[in-house]
Design an enzyme around this catalytic site. Structure first.
Site, mmCIF file in Angstrom:
data_model
loop_
_atom_site.group_PDB
_atom_site.id
_atom_site.type_symbol
_atom_site.label_atom_id
_atom_site.label_comp_id
_atom_site.label_asym_id
_atom_site.label_seq_id
_atom_site.Cartn_x
_atom_site.Cartn_y
_atom_site.Cartn_z
ATOM 1 C CE LYS A 112 37.407 45.021 36.058
ATOM 2 N NZ LYS A 112 37.879 43.650 36.392
HETATM 3 C C1 LIG Z 1 38.307 43.269 37.596
HETATM 4 C C2 LIG Z 1 38.329 41.810 37.868
HETATM 5 C C3 LIG Z 1 38.312 41.290 39.165
HETATM 6 C C4 LIG Z 1 38.343 42.183 40.372
HETATM 7 O O1 LIG Z 1 37.168 42.933 40.507
HETATM 8 P P1 LIG Z 1 37.148 44.239 41.440
HETATM 9 O O2 LIG Z 1 35.825 44.846 41.234
HETATM 10 O O3 LIG Z 1 38.284 45.100 40.945
HETATM 11 O O4 LIG Z 1 37.394 43.778 42.832
HETATM 12 C C5 LIG Z 1 38.261 39.911 39.325
HETATM 13 N N1 LIG Z 1 38.268 39.080 38.263
HETATM 14 C C6 LIG Z 1 38.293 39.537 36.994
HETATM 15 C C7 LIG Z 1 38.319 38.568 35.876
HETATM 16 C C8 LIG Z 1 38.323 40.911 36.748
HETATM 17 O O5 LIG Z 1 38.346 41.358 35.493
#
Ligand SMILES: *Cc1c(COP(=O)(O)O)cnc(C)c1O
Length: 461
Positions: A112
Site C-alpha cells: 500500500k
Molecule cells: C491490502 C492488502 C491486501 C489486499 O489488497 P486489495 O487491494 O485490498 O485486494 C493483500 N495483502 C496485504 C498485505 C494487504 O495489505
C-alpha cells in the site's frame, strides 16, 4: 481525461477532483471515461528503465493537466525515495517460471505504500495550490492505515484519522499507526471488524453535512489515485520478464480488489497479461462469486492474513462496471441488492468476469503449509498474504511466466510466520525500534455520532 462514476449518477470529474473526492456522490467509484493505451513500442522502451521512469510513462496519460510533467516527475521521485530497495519492486525467482514481486520495501512494509506515498505527494501539491485544509478518514484492516499515516504525518493542511478494528490487527500494524507522534495523526480503535469500519466510513461520506463540514477526503483503496499507482508495477515486472514480446500472468492476494483491478487496467492499457488470478483466504467471497456468479455476504472469519479478511470487496464494483459494459444503472441496482445480503450477476456480465479473472482460495492450513514449504524448498520467508498467493498460483503454473505479488514483509506478521516456519522474522534495521516507541490511540464504539463528534473536536470545528 474525465472520470465517471460506476453508478452513472454523479458528475464527471477531472483527475484532481476524483482523487480529492474519493467516493462519488451517488455512492459509486470513479473510473476513467476511457482507458488510455500504450503502444508496443512504448512498453518495449521500458526495458531497463528505473521504476520512476516507468511510473511516469504509465500514469501520465491519466492525470490530464493536473500537474506539469516536471511536477509529476518530482512527485514520483519523492514518493519512492524512502523505499529500502533501489529497484522499488524487485522480482525474485521462486521456481522455474514462478516469480515473486516484492512490494514490501516501502516505509510500512506493505504494497500500500506504493500508492499512498504518491497520493501524499499529490494531495499536498493540490492543497498547497488551493490553500484548503482537509480531513482524511480511512478504514483499515491494518495496512492501509499505517501507509496513510506514514504518507500524511506532519503535513500542514491535512488531519488524518484512521479507524481500525480493535484487537484485529497485528502488533506491528497497530504500532505503525499508534506510534507516529505528529499532532495531525489520529489512530482510532473501533469495536467491530473491518467491514464495520468500512461501513462507518461509507456512512460518513454519505452524510453530506458532515462530509462538507470537515471537508472529508478518502484514501481507501476506492480512491482512483491509489488504483493508478498500483498499475505501474505490473508493467515494471512484466517488462523485466520479456513483455511486451511475451505474455505474463499474475496471481494477486486479494481483499478489496484494488490491487488486482490495477492489473486489469494494465491489461486494458495494452500489457500482454495472460491470466489474472484472484487469490483469497478462507474469506473467499470473491472466489465463490467467480465460481458461481452470486455475490453473497457470509460474515468474516478472522484469519492469519487479516488484510484480506473482508466480505464486501469495494473495488469489485469497478470490475462489475466493466462487466456490465459501463451500465451505471445496472451496477447501482446490484449495489442496492447488496444491502440486503447479495446479488446475482447477470449472464453476460458473469461471462465477462469469468473470461477476465481466474481465482482460487487457500485455507489457513494451506497458508501455513505454504510458508513452511517456500522457506524449505525455495529459500523465501513469506508473509501469510503472499503465502495465500503462491498457494493459489501453483494451480496456474505453466508455459507462461507467473508473477505472484508479495504484498507484505513477513516481519509485519511475525506470529503467524513464526507458528508456520519456526522463524521469527526480524524487522528491517530502519524500523527496528518500533516495539520501544510510545503508543497513542483512542478507543471508540461503533457509533456514528460519537465518532463524528470526536473528529470535529479534534480538528476544532
Ligand atoms: C491490502 C492488502 C491486501 C489486499 O489488497 P486489495 O487491494 O485490498 O485486494 C493483500 N495483502 C496485504 C498485505 C494487504 O495489505
Amino acid at each position: 481525461m474525465r472520470y465517471i462514476s460506476t453508478r452513472g449518477g454523479a458528475p464527471a470529474l477531472t483527475f484532481e477532483q476524483a482523487m480529492m473526492t474519493g467516493l462519488a456522490t451517488d455512492g459509486g467509484l470513479y473510473v476513467p471515461e476511457t482507458v488510455p493505451t500504450l503502444t508496443t513500442d512504448q512498453i518495449a522502451a521500458m526495458a531497463g528503465q528505473s521504476y520512476e521512469q516507468i511510473a511516469f510513462t504509465v500514469m501520465r496519460p491519466f492525470i490530464g493537466d493536473t500537474f506539469t510533467d516536471d511536477e509529476f516527475r518530482a512527485m514520483i521521485d519523492r514518493a519512492y525515495a524512502g523505499f529500502g530497495h533501489d529497484a522499488r519492486a524487485p522480482l525474485v525467482q521462486l521456481a522455474p517460471n514462478h516469480f515473486l514481486l516484492e512490494l514490501f520495501h516501502g516505509p510500512t512494509l506493505a504494497f500500500k505504500d506504493f500508492a499512498m506515498q504518491l497520493i501524499g505527494q499529490m494531495f499536498q501539491a493540490s492543497l498547497t495550490r488551493s490553500g484548503e485544509r482537509i480531513t482524511i478518514v480511512g478504514a483499515t484492516s491494518g495496512d492501509t492505515g499505517s501507509a496513510a499515516i506514514e504518507a500524511f504525518r506532519g503535513l500542514d493542511n491535512v488531519d488524518v484519522f484512521i479507524l481500525f478494528p480493535h484487537g484485529r490487527v497485528s502488533e506491528v500494524q497497530r504500532r505503525q499507526m499508534t506510534t507516529p507522534n505528529e499532532a495531525n495523526v489520529h489512530a482510532l480503535a473501533m469495536d467491530g471488524d473491518f467491514d464495520d469500519c468500512q461501513a462507518m466510513l461509507k456512512d460518513m461520506f454519505n452524510d453530506t453535512p458532515f462530509r462538507d463540514g470537515v471537508r472529508l477526503a478518502g484514501v481507501n483503496s476506492i480512491n482512483w489515485g491509489r488504483v493508478l499507482a498500483q498499475v505501474v508495477y505490473y508493467f515494471s515486472s512484466a517488462v523485466s520478464l520479456g513483455a511486451p514480446h511475451r505474455e505474463i500472468s499474475f496471481t494477486v492476494p486479494t481483499g478489496n480488489f484494488g490491487d488486482i483491478f490495477a492489473g486489469y487496467i494494465a491489461k486494458q492499457m495494452g500489457l500482454p497479461i495472460a491470466d489474472l488470478v484472484v487469490a483469497t483466504n478462507q474469506n473467499d467471497i470473491l472466489h465463490r462469486t467467480l465460481e458461481t456468479g452470486a455475490y453473497t455476504k457470509e460474515g468474516v472469519t478472522p484469519s492469519i492474513s487479516p488484510s484480506m479478511d473482508i466480505q464486501v470487496s469495494s473495488n469489485f464494483e469497478r470490475a462489475l462496471f466493466y462487466a456490465y459494459g459501463g451500465d451505471g444503472a445496472a451496477v447501482a441496482a446490484q449495489m442496492d441488492d447488496l444491502k440486503s445480503g447479495g446479488f446475482e450477476i447477470s449472464q453476460g456480465a458473469y461471462q465477462y468476469l469469468r473470461d477476465t479473472f481466474m481465482s482460487g482460495r487457500a485455507s489457513e492450513e494451506e497458508t501455513s503449509a505454504a510458508i513452511k514449504t517456500y522457506l524449505a524448498k525455495h529459500g523465501e520467508l513469506l508473509c501469510p498474504h503472499s503465502a495465500v498467493g503462491v498457494h493459489v498460483a501453483e494451480d496456474h503454473l505453466g508455459a507462461t511466466p507467473m508473477i505472484t505479488l508479495a504484498t507484505a514483509h513477513p516481519a509485519k506478521f511475525p506470529d503467524a510466520v513464526n507458528a508456520a516456519s519456526g522463524i521469527k522474522p526480524p524487522l528491517p534495521p530502519r524500523m527496528a525500534d518500533l516495539y520501544d516507541r510510545d503508543e497513542r490511540v483512542t478507543r471508540v464504539a461503533n457509533d456514528f455520532d460519537a465518532i463524528a463528534t470526536l473528529i470535529k473536536e479534534r480538528i476544532a470545528l
